[in-house]
Design a protein around this motif. Structure first.
Motif, PDB file in Angstrom:
ATOM      1  N   HIS A 197       0.666  -1.213  -0.035  1.00  0.00           N
ATOM      2  CA  HIS A 197      -0.023   0.033   0.004  1.00  0.00           C
ATOM      3  C   HIS A 197       0.878   1.046  -0.066  1.00  0.00           C
ATOM      4  O   HIS A 197       2.257   1.088   0.367  1.00  0.00           O
ATOM      5  N   GLU A 198       0.167   2.207  -0.177  1.00  0.00           N
ATOM      6  CA  GLU A 198       0.856   3.642  -0.026  1.00  0.00           C
ATOM      7  C   GLU A 198       0.842   3.917   1.351  1.00  0.00           C
ATOM      8  O   GLU A 198      -0.504   4.137   1.876  1.00  0.00           O
ATOM      9  N   VAL A 199       1.715   4.231   2.025  1.00  0.00           N
ATOM     10  CA  VAL A 199       1.782   4.458   3.575  1.00  0.00           C
ATOM     11  C   VAL A 199       2.251   6.002   3.658  1.00  0.00           C
ATOM     12  O   VAL A 199       3.376   6.154   3.385  1.00  0.00           O
ATOM     13  N   THR A 200       1.365   6.732   4.454  1.00  0.00           N
ATOM     14  CA  THR A 200       1.756   8.049   4.565  1.00  0.00           C
ATOM     15  C   THR A 200       2.672   8.323   5.944  1.00  0.00           C
ATOM     16  O   THR A 200       1.909   7.886   7.023  1.00  0.00           O
ATOM     17  N   ALA A 201       3.619   8.919   5.971  1.00  0.00           N
ATOM     18  CA  ALA A 201       4.358   9.366   7.070  1.00  0.00           C
ATOM     19  C   ALA A 201       3.708  10.681   7.502  1.00  0.00           C
ATOM     20  O   ALA A 201       3.805  11.772   6.794  1.00  0.00           O
ATOM     21  N   VAL A 202       3.073  10.722   8.976  1.00  0.00           N
ATOM     22  CA  VAL A 202       2.212  11.932   9.361  1.00  0.00           C
ATOM     23  C   VAL A 202       3.025  12.332  10.274  1.00  0.00           C
ATOM     24  O   VAL A 202       3.274  11.640  11.352  1.00  0.00           O
ATOM     25  N   GLU A 203       3.654  13.706  10.189  1.00  0.00           N
ATOM     26  CA  GLU A 203       4.512  14.157  11.060  1.00  0.00           C
ATOM     27  C   GLU A 203       3.658  14.553  12.446  1.00  0.00           C
ATOM     28  O   GLU A 203       2.444  15.185  12.420  1.00  0.00           O
ATOM     29  N   ILE A 204       4.113  13.945  13.493  1.00  0.00           N
ATOM     30  CA  ILE A 204       3.528  14.464  14.759  1.00  0.00           C
ATOM     31  C   ILE A 204       4.404  15.295  15.797  1.00  0.00           C
ATOM     32  O   ILE A 204       5.527  15.184  15.974  1.00  0.00           O
ATOM     33  N   ASP A 205       3.989  16.696  15.919  1.00  0.00           N
ATOM     34  CA  ASP A 205       4.908  17.649  16.163  1.00  0.00           C
ATOM     35  C   ASP A 205       5.261  17.398  17.486  1.00  0.00           C
ATOM     36  O   ASP A 205       6.370  17.826  18.009  1.00  0.00           O
TER      37      ASP A 205
END
Length: 393
Positions: A197-205
């Motif tokens: 799958h395409e997996v998104t890296a979501v930045e957590i501040d």
């Protein structure tokens, strides 16, 4: 979306605080550590919480019950601490569709968790100064291309925060082989998800992995800093509350007390007379801060007592600890170097110039005891009057 919160671990690196309490249930401000993860999940839109329990599971069940923050709670039991993929596998029979996973011993910026839930298959990422101690994500744009555990030469500064959204079929990918350290790792499930799958890296501040005692102190500093002043308990007219101070209903602050926020004084606790509480301090339920006591930037867990004319700074005191009158905690080395403490048999730097002591449940000191910076007292240890303690006991 269902959210799996991993809360089965004992937390050997945070001992003695976890000797009879699961690490995810250690207090951070007004609730256990795992409740902050659960709150972030609910705020992000979770319609069911699946709590994976194991060590001291009943403590978790008693707190969360069958419904938490308006959503149903289901429990899955991890019978052996065999890794994060094994923990999620324990919840497999309850999973139906896309699901999220959060570590119950981590603090997450709630806005970051919300973005994670909206992104589809994804993993939380946080930028760190030294990625060599973390699982490091490689990316092309926002898409994850690889994850490497503790690389000597990291390709990015994006650390894996242990927060995920997995597609429904990942339910069948949890039977991964044991890693070199003998655990079934959720990162192996993530690696397969990245391939398919395409997996998104979501930045957590903002993110904090609470694994060691000083990180519990840091977690409380974070959450207490967000307090809004509220006084519902009994406060003597001669007490002086400054800044963001919360006195819960049923708590009592006596005459001559000065409290400089952020500070939280929980229900049943008593402070004073003539005490001084400052820094980011949690005075837990039914805890006692006696006459002429100074507490600075510390956590006093439920039922802890600090007798009159004592000083406690930058420390964590477990449940029902009792410090005799005149007990003094040192929180600074003479050479001004960061204080070290023992973690799993090794002396480790806290990275903190000021750090006091870590005290297990039901430990006691006699009068006029001195505790050196970085000292750990095990549960139920007794220190005789007048003793100077320079080594773990």
């Amino acid at each position: 979306m269902q959210a799996v919160v991993l809360a089965a671990g004992e937390g050997t690196r945070i001992r003695p605080l976890s000797a009879s309490l699961p690490k995810p249930m250690l207090p951070v401000a007004d609730r256990p550590l795992a409740a902050h993860a659960a709150d972030a999940a609910v705020s992000a839109g979770a319609d069911e919480l699946i709590l994976v329990v194991g060590y001291e599971a009943e403590t978790v069940r008693e707190y969360f019950g069958e419904e938490y923050a308006g959503v149903p709670v289901t429990y899955a039991v991890q019978r052996e601490q065999a890794g994060t993929a094994d923990a999620v596998r324990a919840a497999r029979e309850h999973l139906d569709g896309e699901f999220a996973v959060l570590n119950g011993d981590n603090l997450y910026d709630p806005a970051g968790v919300e973005r994670l839930f909206e992104a589809g298959p994804s993993v939380g990422a946080h930028r760190v100064e030294d990625p060599t101690s973390y699982g490091v994500l490689s990316t092309a744009g926002d898409s994850v291309t690889d994850i490497t555990e503790k690389p000597a030469e990291p390709q990015t500064d994006l650390a894996n925060t242990g927060a995920y959204v997995f597609p429904a079929e990942a339910r069948e990918w949890l039977d991964v082989p044991a890693s070199e350290r003998g655990e079934r790792e959720i990162t192996d499930v993530l690696a397969r998800t990245v391939r398919e799958h395409e997996v998104t890296a979501v930045e957590i501040d903002r993110w904090l992995d609470v694994g060691r005692p000083w990180e519990l102190l840091e977690a409380n500093e974070w959450k207490l800093a967000a307090l809004d002043r509220a006084v519902r308990g009994s406060v003597h007219e001669d007490a002086d509350l400054r800044g963001a101070v919360v006195v819960e209903e049923g708590a009592a602050v006596d005459s001559g007390v000065v409290v400089e926020g952020p500070a939280l004084i929980r229900s049943g606790a008593s402070v004073g007379p003539n005490a001084y509480v400052r820094g980011a301090t949690l005075v837990g339920e039914d805890a006692t801060v006696g006459h002429g006591v100074e507490i600075k930037n510390s956590v006093l867990m439920a039922g802890a007592t600090v007798g009159h004319l004592s000083y406690v700074g930058d420390s964590v005191l477990g449940r029902d600890v009792n410090f005799g009158a005149g007990t003094t905690v040192a929180n600074l080395r003479h050479d001004d170097a960061p204080v070290k403490i023992t973690v799993k048999g090794e002396r480790v730097s806290t990275g903190r110039r000021k750090f006091g002591v870590v005290v297990g449940d039901d430990a006691k000191t006699g009068i006029n005891v001195a505790l050196d910076a970085g000292t750990i007292l095990s549960p139920r240890v007794g220190i005789v009057p007048g003793e100077t303690v320079t080594r773990d006991r």
